[in-house]
Design a protein around this motif. Sequence first.
Motif, mmCIF file in Angstrom:
data_model
loop_
_atom_site.group_PDB
_atom_site.id
_atom_site.type_symbol
_atom_site.label_atom_id
_atom_site.label_comp_id
_atom_site.label_asym_id
_atom_site.label_seq_id
_atom_site.Cartn_x
_atom_site.Cartn_y
_atom_site.Cartn_z
ATOM 1 N N GLY A 239 31.105 63.073 62.572
ATOM 2 C CA GLY A 239 30.969 63.183 60.974
ATOM 3 C C GLY A 239 29.766 63.516 60.376
ATOM 4 N N VAL A 240 28.573 63.045 61.037
ATOM 5 C CA VAL A 240 27.134 63.608 60.468
ATOM 6 C C VAL A 240 26.976 64.784 60.800
ATOM 7 N N ARG A 241 27.648 65.441 61.934
ATOM 8 C CA ARG A 241 27.585 66.910 62.150
ATOM 9 C C ARG A 241 28.321 67.699 61.143
ATOM 10 N N GLU A 242 29.399 67.183 61.069
ATOM 11 C CA GLU A 242 30.172 68.176 60.111
ATOM 12 C C GLU A 242 29.611 68.150 58.805
ATOM 13 N N LEU A 243 29.180 66.976 58.336
ATOM 14 C CA LEU A 243 28.491 67.011 56.968
ATOM 15 C C LEU A 243 27.328 67.882 56.976
ATOM 16 N N GLY A 244 26.543 68.008 58.042
ATOM 17 C CA GLY A 244 25.498 69.013 58.300
ATOM 18 C C GLY A 244 25.822 70.374 58.145
ATOM 19 N N TRP A 245 27.228 70.596 58.924
ATOM 20 C CA TRP A 245 27.738 72.035 58.908
ATOM 21 C C TRP A 245 27.968 72.373 57.475
ATOM 22 N N ALA A 246 28.582 71.621 56.717
ATOM 23 C CA ALA A 246 29.069 71.845 55.427
ATOM 24 C C ALA A 246 27.895 71.989 54.338
ATOM 25 N N LEU A 247 26.799 71.308 54.596
ATOM 26 C CA LEU A 247 25.883 71.453 53.749
ATOM 27 C C LEU A 247 24.953 72.634 54.183
ATOM 28 N N ASP A 248 24.931 73.110 55.368
ATOM 29 C CA ASP A 248 24.290 74.233 55.559
ATOM 30 C C ASP A 248 24.957 75.497 54.972
ATOM 31 N N LEU A 250 26.217 75.633 52.490
ATOM 32 C CA LEU A 250 25.804 75.608 50.740
ATOM 33 C C LEU A 250 24.080 75.873 50.811
ATOM 34 N N ASP A 251 23.758 75.765 51.986
ATOM 35 C CA ASP A 251 22.022 75.904 51.843
ATOM 36 C C ASP A 251 21.557 74.638 51.173
ATOM 37 N N VAL A 252 22.024 73.416 51.553
ATOM 38 C CA VAL A 252 21.668 72.226 50.954
ATOM 39 C C VAL A 252 21.113 71.435 52.101
ATOM 40 N N ASN A 253 19.841 70.994 51.903
ATOM 41 C CA ASN A 253 19.235 70.112 53.024
ATOM 42 C C ASN A 253 19.590 68.791 53.191
ATOM 43 N N LEU A 254 19.850 68.326 54.367
ATOM 44 C CA LEU A 254 20.349 66.921 54.615
ATOM 45 C C LEU A 254 18.897 66.402 55.314
ATOM 46 N N VAL A 255 18.719 64.980 54.557
ATOM 47 C CA VAL A 255 17.705 64.166 55.009
ATOM 48 C C VAL A 255 18.322 62.562 55.420
ATOM 49 N N VAL A 256 18.115 62.050 56.337
ATOM 50 C CA VAL A 256 18.529 60.843 56.772
ATOM 51 C C VAL A 256 17.632 59.742 56.751
ATOM 52 N N VAL A 257 17.845 58.847 55.783
ATOM 53 C CA VAL A 257 16.902 57.775 55.502
ATOM 54 C C VAL A 257 16.992 56.558 56.466
ATOM 55 N N PRO A 258 16.279 56.294 57.289
ATOM 56 C CA PRO A 258 16.305 55.166 58.487
ATOM 57 C C PRO A 258 16.253 54.026 57.687
ATOM 58 N N SER A 259 16.636 52.756 58.221
ATOM 59 C CA SER A 259 16.811 51.495 57.500
ATOM 60 C C SER A 259 15.254 50.711 57.797
ATOM 61 N N ILE A 260 14.262 51.683 58.239
ATOM 62 C CA ILE A 260 13.084 50.832 58.423
ATOM 63 C C ILE A 260 12.385 51.468 57.009
ATOM 64 N N THR A 261 11.716 50.342 56.269
ATOM 65 C CA THR A 261 11.237 50.508 54.926
ATOM 66 C C THR A 261 9.961 49.653 55.092
#
Length: 487
Positions: A239-248, A250-261
Amino acid sequence: MTSQPSSAVNIASAEPRLDWMGSPAGPASARRWQRGYARRLVVTDLTVIAGVLTVVHLLALPEAPVVTTAVLGVLWIAALSVSRSRDWRHIGADVTEYRRVLVATLTSFGLLFTALVALDLAVTREHLIWSLPIGTIAVLMARWLWRRMLHAQWRRGKWTHRAVVVGNPRKVRHVVSAVRGSKTVTGTTVTAIHEVQGDHTGADVETRERVVAQIVDVVTRSAADLVLLTETDLFSAQGVRELGWALDALDVNLVVVPSITETAGSRITSNMVAGVPLLHVAYPRLTGTARLTKRTFDVVFSALALLMLAPLLITIALWVRLDSPGPVLFRQERVGINHSRFSMLKFRSMVVDAEEHLSLLEERSEGNGVLFKMRRDPRVTRIGAVLRRLSLDELPQFYNVLRGEMSVVGPRPPLPREVEAYDDHTHRRLLVKPGITGLWQVAGRSDLSWEESVRLDLYYVENWTLLGDIQIVLRTARAVFGGAGAY
């Protein structure tokens, strides 16, 4: 497993707005300002490097081969490009850009002089003496000036990234709060929030496609160029890969926010194991070399401060003595590292019997629920008001630093009655020495809530670095002269 549908909420702007160039905001606009900013940096780097090398060559190396200087310039510019010192992910934020400039500069000089030595050619040491320090300072100063201009544009809402935050409601709210609180540091504006309800890790192809389509729809309607995914556990790896392909597409960047804060980047290292990214988090340790380094910085800085400020300290002492009856210095018991007690020094800014009147004023406190603060405390003397606004009453604490009871930078030194009210986590503030200044000082001082003050102190304890101390000292001067939160 049945998954609940996703929902899009709090769309900040469904209609594309115009950016500073008059073009619709979105991916194309973001790419436009990023490329334009990078081109400006290239021209600036070329101009600065060419100017420095030309001046050094004419003044210090008039008889040296011009080709050596020209090769150095080409290597320098190339190294700045290869090191990705103009990457959009780092411009305007943290020290990565500056570090890459330094690495590129040292690399170019190293390559040139290694080649000259290997080929047994005349080594022009004047370049090391003059071009390296002057050029480095000039390039860094130019980058700093461009960064100030970029931050000014961000404050006006221009040249920013338009982000859609995706994830479960709790994490989405946390990320949105962090991004909006640091918009002028990250250059990111949240334009929409897409809350994902339920667990989609085991979702079928149809459900997965529907979730991706919903996110793409929100991104398109909000003219976003960035997606912040707060929780990858909501999706399967596919699912994450497919989201990345769809955003790519559209020329939209994907940033994953880790749970480490609340963890500094210096404590995080990453590596890949069988295609799985692993983040290693080092535990905070202010021992050994780190403790010696901090103590050395404290002793040197406080000794120089007391020496250089001696005339001012004498003048303030005379003002305090002439302004109101009583001693010049005020001593108060505070709690230091590992719950130790010490007598903290300050220039007296209140009447002598101020502590006796505290109980009568507590109900009028304007503090954060734990700390007593009043903007117009009747116990404060005339000179005391001036000293407090500029934090000059705290200068005698450099003597506490020399004695090893305090540090130049650290958590705020608490009163014993405050420590008695601490919960288990808050006691971690006492793992290091309290400081004359700290993150609480440069982030608002008395205007901060108790929870925010504790959060900043704990972040400092967990993520101490010498560079961080130096940055806080530099930011303190600006905070002090601004006077915000000082009363």
